[in-house]
Scaffold this motif. Structure first.
Motif, mmCIF file in Angstrom:
data_model
loop_
_atom_site.group_PDB
_atom_site.id
_atom_site.type_symbol
_atom_site.label_atom_id
_atom_site.label_comp_id
_atom_site.label_asym_id
_atom_site.label_seq_id
_atom_site.Cartn_x
_atom_site.Cartn_y
_atom_site.Cartn_z
ATOM 1 N N GLU A 133 0.852 -1.126 -0.155
ATOM 2 C CA GLU A 133 0.066 -0.026 0.019
ATOM 3 C C GLU A 133 1.072 1.242 0.145
ATOM 4 N N LYS A 134 0.325 2.364 -0.130
ATOM 5 C CA LYS A 134 0.855 3.903 -0.246
ATOM 6 C C LYS A 134 2.013 3.405 -1.323
ATOM 7 N N ASP A 135 3.348 3.716 -0.804
ATOM 8 C CA ASP A 135 4.509 3.573 -1.777
ATOM 9 C C ASP A 135 5.259 2.183 -1.394
ATOM 10 N N GLY A 136 4.699 1.378 -0.793
ATOM 11 C CA GLY A 136 5.308 0.282 -0.213
ATOM 12 C C GLY A 136 6.498 0.259 0.641
ATOM 13 N N MET A 137 7.631 -0.623 0.219
ATOM 14 C CA MET A 137 8.924 -0.402 0.902
ATOM 15 C C MET A 137 9.465 0.890 0.094
ATOM 16 N N VAL A 138 9.960 1.870 0.636
ATOM 17 C CA VAL A 138 10.557 2.806 -0.275
ATOM 18 C C VAL A 138 12.186 2.815 0.276
ATOM 19 N N PHE A 139 12.890 2.848 -0.731
ATOM 20 C CA PHE A 139 14.541 2.837 -0.466
ATOM 21 C C PHE A 139 15.005 4.118 -1.008
ATOM 22 N N ASN A 140 15.419 5.132 -0.121
ATOM 23 C CA ASN A 140 16.089 6.394 -0.564
ATOM 24 C C ASN A 140 17.783 6.238 -0.493
ATOM 25 N N TYR B 97 -7.883 -1.311 3.579
ATOM 26 C CA TYR B 97 -7.014 -1.950 3.022
ATOM 27 C C TYR B 97 -7.081 -1.322 1.408
ATOM 28 N N GLU B 98 -5.893 -0.758 0.996
ATOM 29 C CA GLU B 98 -5.852 -0.240 -0.411
ATOM 30 C C GLU B 98 -4.271 -0.630 -1.159
ATOM 31 N N PRO B 99 -4.515 -1.623 -1.498
ATOM 32 C CA PRO B 99 -3.176 -2.255 -2.216
ATOM 33 C C PRO B 99 -2.770 -1.547 -3.525
ATOM 34 N N LYS B 100 -1.684 -1.209 -3.870
ATOM 35 C CA LYS B 100 -1.333 -0.793 -5.335
ATOM 36 C C LYS B 100 -1.198 -1.911 -6.381
ATOM 37 N N HIS B 101 -1.195 -1.482 -7.398
ATOM 38 C CA HIS B 101 -0.984 -2.661 -8.452
ATOM 39 C C HIS B 101 -0.268 -1.794 -9.660
ATOM 40 N N ALA B 102 0.101 -2.575 -10.690
ATOM 41 C CA ALA B 102 0.636 -1.947 -11.945
ATOM 42 C C ALA B 102 -0.471 -0.906 -12.409
ATOM 43 N N ASP B 103 -1.510 -1.009 -12.627
ATOM 44 C CA ASP B 103 -2.395 -0.013 -13.287
ATOM 45 C C ASP B 103 -2.879 1.061 -12.111
ATOM 46 N N SER B 104 -2.330 1.223 -11.209
ATOM 47 C CA SER B 104 -2.581 2.026 -10.188
ATOM 48 C C SER B 104 -2.339 3.670 -10.561
ATOM 49 N N PRO B 105 -3.221 4.458 -10.547
ATOM 50 C CA PRO B 105 -2.898 5.843 -10.826
ATOM 51 C C PRO B 105 -1.739 6.623 -10.265
ATOM 52 N N THR B 106 -1.102 7.534 -10.732
ATOM 53 C CA THR B 106 -0.389 8.375 -10.111
ATOM 54 C C THR B 106 -0.988 9.471 -9.202
ATOM 55 N N ALA B 107 -0.812 9.405 -7.971
ATOM 56 C CA ALA B 107 -1.293 10.292 -6.892
ATOM 57 C C ALA B 107 -1.159 11.535 -7.407
ATOM 58 N N PHE B 108 -2.281 12.695 -7.269
ATOM 59 C CA PHE B 108 -2.041 13.989 -7.379
ATOM 60 C C PHE B 108 -0.748 14.710 -6.999
ATOM 61 N N TYR B 109 -0.681 14.482 -5.735
ATOM 62 C CA TYR B 109 0.682 15.084 -5.031
ATOM 63 C C TYR B 109 2.091 14.698 -5.547
ATOM 64 N N GLN B 110 1.955 13.439 -6.021
ATOM 65 C CA GLN B 110 3.349 12.921 -6.685
ATOM 66 C C GLN B 110 3.564 13.553 -8.062
ATOM 67 N N ARG B 111 2.531 14.109 -8.564
ATOM 68 C CA ARG B 111 2.721 14.990 -9.927
ATOM 69 C C ARG B 111 3.709 16.179 -9.780
ATOM 70 N N PHE B 112 3.745 16.688 -8.475
ATOM 71 C CA PHE B 112 4.774 17.697 -8.081
ATOM 72 C C PHE B 112 6.031 17.356 -7.369
ATOM 73 N N ALA B 113 6.465 15.979 -7.798
ATOM 74 C CA ALA B 113 7.806 15.443 -7.120
ATOM 75 C C ALA B 113 9.022 16.510 -7.643
ATOM 76 N N GLY B 114 9.009 17.168 -8.788
ATOM 77 C CA GLY B 114 9.878 17.839 -9.123
ATOM 78 C C GLY B 114 10.182 18.975 -8.173
ATOM 79 N N ILE B 115 9.422 19.272 -7.269
ATOM 80 C CA ILE B 115 9.830 20.278 -6.196
ATOM 81 C C ILE B 115 10.526 19.917 -5.130
ATOM 82 N N ILE B 116 10.621 18.745 -5.005
ATOM 83 C CA ILE B 116 11.193 17.987 -3.887
ATOM 84 C C ILE B 116 12.786 17.703 -4.114
ATOM 85 N N LYS B 117 13.614 18.433 -3.741
ATOM 86 C CA LYS B 117 15.132 18.396 -4.032
ATOM 87 C C LYS B 117 15.764 17.584 -2.834
#
Length: 268
Positions: free
Chosen positions: A117-124, A248-268
């Motif tokens: 769910e969400k972004d799953g396991m995120v590795f930064n 419970y809201e699992p993501k899958h291959a066809d899940s849409p990109t969340a609105f806020y993630q379209r602004f990822a470019g401002i996150i440096k």
């Protein structure tokens, strides 16, 4: 104000002292969650996923954009992996470590590890070099996501598994203890989301040793400070897995990109 910074040891249960500290401050730090050899195995596993995604030009995983950058030598690297547990048997197995289940009691009934769910396991993967574009992240709360989705603020904790040993000058996670208890107005307007990078006089620097585990409440104001050092010494890797409750809201291959993630470019 929060009490002085403390580090704990995770046993078979969350102790009353640990629960009280977390309830007051909105974060907790456990020492030596994984061994150095496990840290190395996880980093090596991430490199294999990175090579595959670069070669296949992977742009999104389950609708979540992948953040690419440049290493110190100018070579392409993945700087933010989403759902990496779904692309590595090593990391999938690690996500099933039974000790993660102990942490669920910090939320209570209905809590689960959000590996799908969400972004799953995120590795930064942060590195501060001449070509770096992902070196810091402005003040934010993770609770904003639920508001973007038109949902109530469900409990969400972020579990961080730290793969690098940090001193304050290495940058990294900065938190405002106690702000998980703020009202909705403060959650929305206390700071300018992602645009404000200023040091706060009340912030605490999370300074882990490689192998440590931290947890912070998603409603807590936090930022990622830029490293004051450059080059190889600035390299920093960390995993985040959400603990969540609610629908419970699992993501899958066809899940849409969340609105806020379209602004990822401002996150440096």
């Amino acid at each position: 104000m929060a009490s002085s910074y403390q580090k704990f040891t995770l046993g078979s249960t969350i102790t009353p002292q640990q629960q009280a500290f977390f309830n007051q401050n909105g974060y907790i730090h456990f020492k030596n969650f994984i061994k150095p050899e496990t840290v190395n195995d996880i980093i090596e596993a991430s490199k294999k996923v990175e090579q595959k995604w670069i070669s296949e030009k992977t742009e999104k995983v389950n609708g979540v954009p992948i953040k690419y950058g440049k290493d110190l030598d100018g070579a392409p690297i993945v700087q933010r992996f989403a759902f990496i547990n779904k692309h590595s048997s090593t990391l999938d197995e690690f996500s099933k470590d039974p000790r993660f289940q102990i942490l669920l009691s910090l939320v209570g009934d209905g809590a689960r590890l959000g590996t799908d769910e969400k972004d799953g396991m995120v590795f930064n993967h942060y590195v501060n070099g001449p070509n770096s574009s992902f070196t810091k992240m402005g003040w934010h709360t993770d609770g904003l996501r639920d508001i973007f989705h038109g949902q109530k603020l469900n409990p969400m904790l972020n579990v961080g598994i730290h793969l690098s040993t940090l001193k304050p000058e290495n940058g990294g996670l900065r938190i405002l203890p106690g702000t998980h208890k703020q009202n909705l107005y403060q959650l929305l307007f206390r700071k300018k989301y992602f645009l404000d990078h200023d040091t706060d006089e009340n912030e605490i620097a999370i300074t882990p040793t490689a192998g440590d585990l931290t947890i912070h409440d998603g409603r807590l104001w936090h930022r990622v400070a830029q490293s004051l050092v450059t080059g190889e010494e600035s390299r920093r890797r960390v995993i985040y897995i959400p603990i969540i409750a609610g629908k419970y809201e699992p993501k899958h291959a066809d899940s849409p990109t969340a609105f806020y993630q379209r602004f990822a470019g401002i996150i440096k």
